[in-house]
Motif scaffolding. Structure first.
Motif, PDB file in Angstrom:
ATOM      1  N   ARG A   6      30.797  22.974 103.699  1.00  0.00           N
ATOM      2  CA  ARG A   6      31.059  23.075 105.142  1.00  0.00           C
ATOM      3  C   ARG A   6      31.812  21.829 105.577  1.00  0.00           C
ATOM      4  O   ARG A   6      31.373  20.707 105.342  1.00  0.00           O
ATOM      5  N   ASP A  48      34.163  19.617 108.624  1.00  0.00           N
ATOM      6  CA  ASP A  48      34.263  19.380 110.064  1.00  0.00           C
ATOM      7  C   ASP A  48      35.576  19.878 110.643  1.00  0.00           C
ATOM      8  O   ASP A  48      35.671  20.129 111.838  1.00  0.00           O
ATOM      9  N   SER A  57      33.280  31.194 112.625  1.00  0.00           N
ATOM     10  CA  SER A  57      33.854  29.933 112.158  1.00  0.00           C
ATOM     11  C   SER A  57      35.366  29.916 112.342  1.00  0.00           C
ATOM     12  O   SER A  57      36.019  30.954 112.175  1.00  0.00           O
ATOM     13  N   ASP A  70      33.895  26.700 104.483  1.00  0.00           N
ATOM     14  CA  ASP A  70      33.999  27.037 105.900  1.00  0.00           C
ATOM     15  C   ASP A  70      34.053  25.800 106.766  1.00  0.00           C
ATOM     16  O   ASP A  70      33.896  24.686 106.297  1.00  0.00           O
ATOM     17  N   ALA A  97      32.519  24.071 110.229  1.00  0.00           N
ATOM     18  CA  ALA A  97      31.384  24.108 111.166  1.00  0.00           C
ATOM     19  C   ALA A  97      31.880  24.584 112.524  1.00  0.00           C
ATOM     20  O   ALA A  97      32.860  24.052 113.046  1.00  0.00           O
TER      21      ALA A  97
END
Length: 154
Positions: free
Chosen positions: A99, A101, A129, A146, A148
Motif C-alpha cells: 500500500r 501513499d 482506491s 494499491d 491508500a
C-alpha cells in the motif's frame, strides 16, 4: 508494545534471485545466508540454497524468503489467480499487499514488479482506491499494489 509482521516466502531454489529482484524494485538492504554458511558441507546438494534471506527498506517494506530443502526447479507451485466476471478467483492461500501513499509510488513499484509477471488486474483507479492492481510475478508470488484512499476529515 510494538509488533511487526513480515511475509516469509518459500521458494524452490530461486530465493536468491527473488530477493535480489525485490531489492531492485523496493530498494533497501538484502541479507542472504546459505545452508553452507550455516555449516552444511559446501559440496552437499543445496548448500548454496538460501536458509535465511530478507529485504528491508527504511520506508517499511520487509519480506523474508528461503529455499525449501530438497526442492528445486525454480518458480513456486502456487496455483493460480485470475479475474472472471468481475471476481477474483484463486486457490492461493495469500497475496502480498503493498500500500502506497501516492499513485506515483504505486505506479513505480508496479512497473518493476510487472516485468515477466502475469497481470491479474491492471493498476487503475477503483471504487476504493486511486490505484489498485494485482499481478503474479515471475517467481509465482501474487502482489496487490494499491494507493491508500484519502478520506475527508469528519
Amino acid at each position: 508494545m510494538s509488533i511487526t509482521t513480515t511475509t516469509h516466502l518459500n521458494f524452490r531454489g530461486d530465493a536468491r534471485q527473488a530477493l535480489e529482484f525485490y531489492q531492485s524494485v523496493f530498494g533497501g538492504d538484502v541479507t542472504i545466508a546459505t545452508y553452507g554458511d550455516l555449516g552444511m558441507p559446501a559440496d552437499a546438494p543445496g548448500a548454496d540454497g538460501v536458509v535465511f534471506g530478507q529485504v528491508v527498506t527504511p520506508e517499511g517494506f520487509r519480506v523474508m524468503a528461503y529455499d525449501i530443502p530438497g526442492q528445486t526447479g525454480g518458480a513456486r507451485e502456487t496455483g493460480s489467480t485470475r479475474r472472471e466476471n468481475g471476481v477474483t478467483l484463486t486457490d492461493q492461500s495469500f497475496f502480498v499487499s503493498v500500500r502506497c501513499d501516492s499513485l506515483d509510488d504505486a505506479q513505480g513499484y508496479w512497473r518493476q514488479l510487472a516485468v515477466g509477471a502475469i497481470v491479474v488486474e491492471p493498476l487503475a483507479a477503483s471504487a476504493w482506491s486511486p490505484g489498485f492492481g494485482m499481478l503474479t510475478d515471475r517467481f509465482g508470488v501474487t502482489w496487490i499494489v494499491d494507493v491508500a484512499a484519502v478520506h475527508p476529515a469528519a
